[in-house]
Design a protein around this motif. Structure first.
Motif, PDB file in Angstrom:
ATOM      1  N   SER A  23      33.340  39.076  32.696  1.00 44.93           N
ATOM      2  CA  SER A  23      34.529  38.996  30.849  1.00 44.93           C
ATOM      3  C   SER A  23      34.797  37.606  31.131  1.00 44.93           C
ATOM      4  O   SER A  23      35.109  37.124  32.122  1.00 44.93           O
ATOM      5  N   GLY A  24      35.941  37.808  30.682  1.00 45.92           N
ATOM      6  CA  GLY A  24      37.498  36.745  30.444  1.00 45.92           C
ATOM      7  C   GLY A  24      38.189  36.261  31.760  1.00 45.92           C
ATOM      8  O   GLY A  24      37.824  37.764  32.787  1.00 45.92           O
ATOM      9  N   PRO A  25      38.326  35.365  32.408  1.00 42.55           N
ATOM     10  CA  PRO A  25      39.099  35.205  33.499  1.00 42.55           C
ATOM     11  C   PRO A  25      40.704  35.574  34.165  1.00 42.55           C
ATOM     12  O   PRO A  25      41.741  35.803  33.077  1.00 42.55           O
ATOM     13  N   ASP A  26      40.469  36.240  34.635  1.00 46.78           N
ATOM     14  CA  ASP A  26      41.881  37.074  35.041  1.00 46.78           C
ATOM     15  C   ASP A  26      42.595  36.075  35.917  1.00 46.78           C
ATOM     16  O   ASP A  26      42.161  34.929  35.966  1.00 46.78           O
ATOM     17  N   PRO A  27      43.901  36.319  35.917  1.00 49.11           N
ATOM     18  CA  PRO A  27      45.317  35.176  36.054  1.00 49.11           C
ATOM     19  C   PRO A  27      44.540  34.969  37.333  1.00 49.11           C
ATOM     20  O   PRO A  27      44.762  33.166  37.875  1.00 49.11           O
ATOM     21  N   LYS A  28      44.479  35.364  38.964  1.00 52.70           N
ATOM     22  CA  LYS A  28      44.614  34.881  40.305  1.00 52.70           C
ATOM     23  C   LYS A  28      43.588  35.926  40.776  1.00 52.70           C
ATOM     24  O   LYS A  28      43.615  37.238  41.589  1.00 52.70           O
ATOM     25  N   PRO A  29      42.544  35.552  40.711  1.00 52.49           N
ATOM     26  CA  PRO A  29      40.985  36.490  41.903  1.00 52.49           C
ATOM     27  C   PRO A  29      41.121  35.940  42.642  1.00 52.49           C
ATOM     28  O   PRO A  29      41.965  34.305  43.983  1.00 52.49           O
ATOM     29  N   ASP A  30      40.798  37.367  43.450  1.00 55.93           N
ATOM     30  CA  ASP A  30      40.432  37.570  44.905  1.00 55.93           C
ATOM     31  C   ASP A  30      39.481  37.530  45.520  1.00 55.93           C
ATOM     32  O   ASP A  30      38.498  37.801  45.700  1.00 55.93           O
ATOM     33  N   VAL A  31      39.333  36.015  46.418  1.00 55.54           N
ATOM     34  CA  VAL A  31      38.072  35.693  46.252  1.00 55.54           C
ATOM     35  C   VAL A  31      37.286  36.723  47.802  1.00 55.54           C
ATOM     36  O   VAL A  31      36.051  36.872  47.713  1.00 55.54           O
ATOM     37  N   ALA A  32      38.259  36.754  48.640  1.00 57.43           N
ATOM     38  CA  ALA A  32      37.664  37.601  48.935  1.00 57.43           C
ATOM     39  C   ALA A  32      37.590  38.787  49.150  1.00 57.43           C
ATOM     40  O   ALA A  32      36.953  39.512  49.705  1.00 57.43           O
ATOM     41  N   ALA A  33      38.855  39.468  48.328  1.00 60.59           N
ATOM     42  CA  ALA A  33      38.063  40.897  47.657  1.00 60.59           C
ATOM     43  C   ALA A  33      36.836  41.150  47.446  1.00 60.59           C
ATOM     44  O   ALA A  33      35.644  41.765  47.391  1.00 60.59           O
ATOM     45  N   CYS A  34      36.729  39.672  46.607  1.00 60.45           N
ATOM     46  CA  CYS A  34      35.339  39.804  45.937  1.00 60.45           C
ATOM     47  C   CYS A  34      34.314  39.482  46.059  1.00 60.45           C
ATOM     48  O   CYS A  34      32.996  40.672  46.604  1.00 60.45           O
ATOM     49  N   ALA A  60      36.537  43.753  41.653  1.00 59.08           N
ATOM     50  CA  ALA A  60      37.056  42.764  42.326  1.00 59.08           C
ATOM     51  C   ALA A  60      36.593  41.651  42.445  1.00 59.08           C
ATOM     52  O   ALA A  60      37.517  40.538  42.652  1.00 59.08           O
ATOM     53  N   CYS A  61      35.481  41.568  41.653  1.00 66.44           N
ATOM     54  CA  CYS A  61      35.223  39.511  41.185  1.00 66.44           C
ATOM     55  C   CYS A  61      35.524  38.978  39.570  1.00 66.44           C
ATOM     56  O   CYS A  61      35.407  37.995  39.211  1.00 66.44           O
ATOM     57  N   ARG A  62      35.745  40.152  38.759  1.00 67.09           N
ATOM     58  CA  ARG A  62      36.472  39.458  37.665  1.00 67.09           C
ATOM     59  C   ARG A  62      37.774  38.247  37.611  1.00 67.09           C
ATOM     60  O   ARG A  62      38.946  38.538  38.845  1.00 67.09           O
ATOM     61  N   GLY A  63      37.481  37.117  36.976  1.00 69.46           N
ATOM     62  CA  GLY A  63      38.116  36.740  36.930  1.00 69.46           C
ATOM     63  C   GLY A  63      37.596  34.996  38.190  1.00 69.46           C
ATOM     64  O   GLY A  63      37.767  33.381  38.320  1.00 69.46           O
ATOM     65  N   VAL A  64      36.537  35.605  39.015  1.00 70.47           N
ATOM     66  CA  VAL A  64      36.843  34.781  39.724  1.00 70.47           C
ATOM     67  C   VAL A  64      35.584  33.442  39.366  1.00 70.47           C
ATOM     68  O   VAL A  64      34.528  34.394  38.516  1.00 70.47           O
ATOM     69  N   ASP A  65      35.203  32.618  39.439  1.00 70.20           N
ATOM     70  CA  ASP A  65      34.073  31.526  38.631  1.00 70.20           C
ATOM     71  C   ASP A  65      33.165  31.282  38.801  1.00 70.20           C
ATOM     72  O   ASP A  65      32.369  32.011  40.914  1.00 70.20           O
ATOM     73  N   ASP A  66      31.934  31.420  38.156  1.00 68.84           N
ATOM     74  CA  ASP A  66      30.633  31.033  38.355  1.00 68.84           C
ATOM     75  C   ASP A  66      29.999  31.041  39.815  1.00 68.84           C
ATOM     76  O   ASP A  66      29.286  31.086  40.565  1.00 68.84           O
ATOM     77  N   LYS A  67      30.603  29.846  39.429  1.00 68.02           N
ATOM     78  CA  LYS A  67      30.297  28.934  40.662  1.00 68.02           C
ATOM     79  C   LYS A  67      30.618  28.921  42.417  1.00 68.02           C
ATOM     80  O   LYS A  67      29.549  29.094  43.446  1.00 68.02           O
ATOM     81  N   THR A  68      31.834  29.556  42.294  1.00 65.94           N
ATOM     82  CA  THR A  68      32.503  30.835  43.477  1.00 65.94           C
ATOM     83  C   THR A  68      31.289  32.073  43.610  1.00 65.94           C
ATOM     84  O   THR A  68      31.136  31.641  44.738  1.00 65.94           O
TER      85      THR A  68
END
Length: 94
Positions: A23-34, A60-68
């Protein structure tokens, strides 16, 4: 070698499915948790068999961009493949 092929197929299918949903991006995604959630999801998919691939993006991956997500998927796939074939130094970490 069929087992290795099935392993790789299950891993890649699970990880690629993650990059297509969300879904839409969250303000501060946590890449490590993702990444941790992605590793868990891959482990569960491998344990269940390649026919049971969860195509939902972990919460945990909500808000993490597709490239990441694609980068993380590549890292996890490489580490899981190395781990499967005996290179324990490549265990995926967050």
């Amino acid at each position: 070698m069929r087992t290795g092929h099935a392993f790789t197929t299950a891993t890649v299918a699970a990880l690629l499915a993650l990059t297509g949903c969300g879904s839409g991006p969250d303000p501060k995604p946590d890449v490590a948790a993702c990444k941790t959630a992605m590793v868990k999801q891959v482990d569960e998919a491998m344990a269940a068999g390649e026919e049971t691939v969860d195509d939902e993006r972990p919460t945990a991956c909500r808000g993490v961009d597709d490239k990441t997500l694609q980068r993380l998927a590549g890292e996890i796939t490489a580490a899981k493949t190395a781990e499967f074939f005996g290179d324990e130094s490549a265990t995926p970490s967050p």
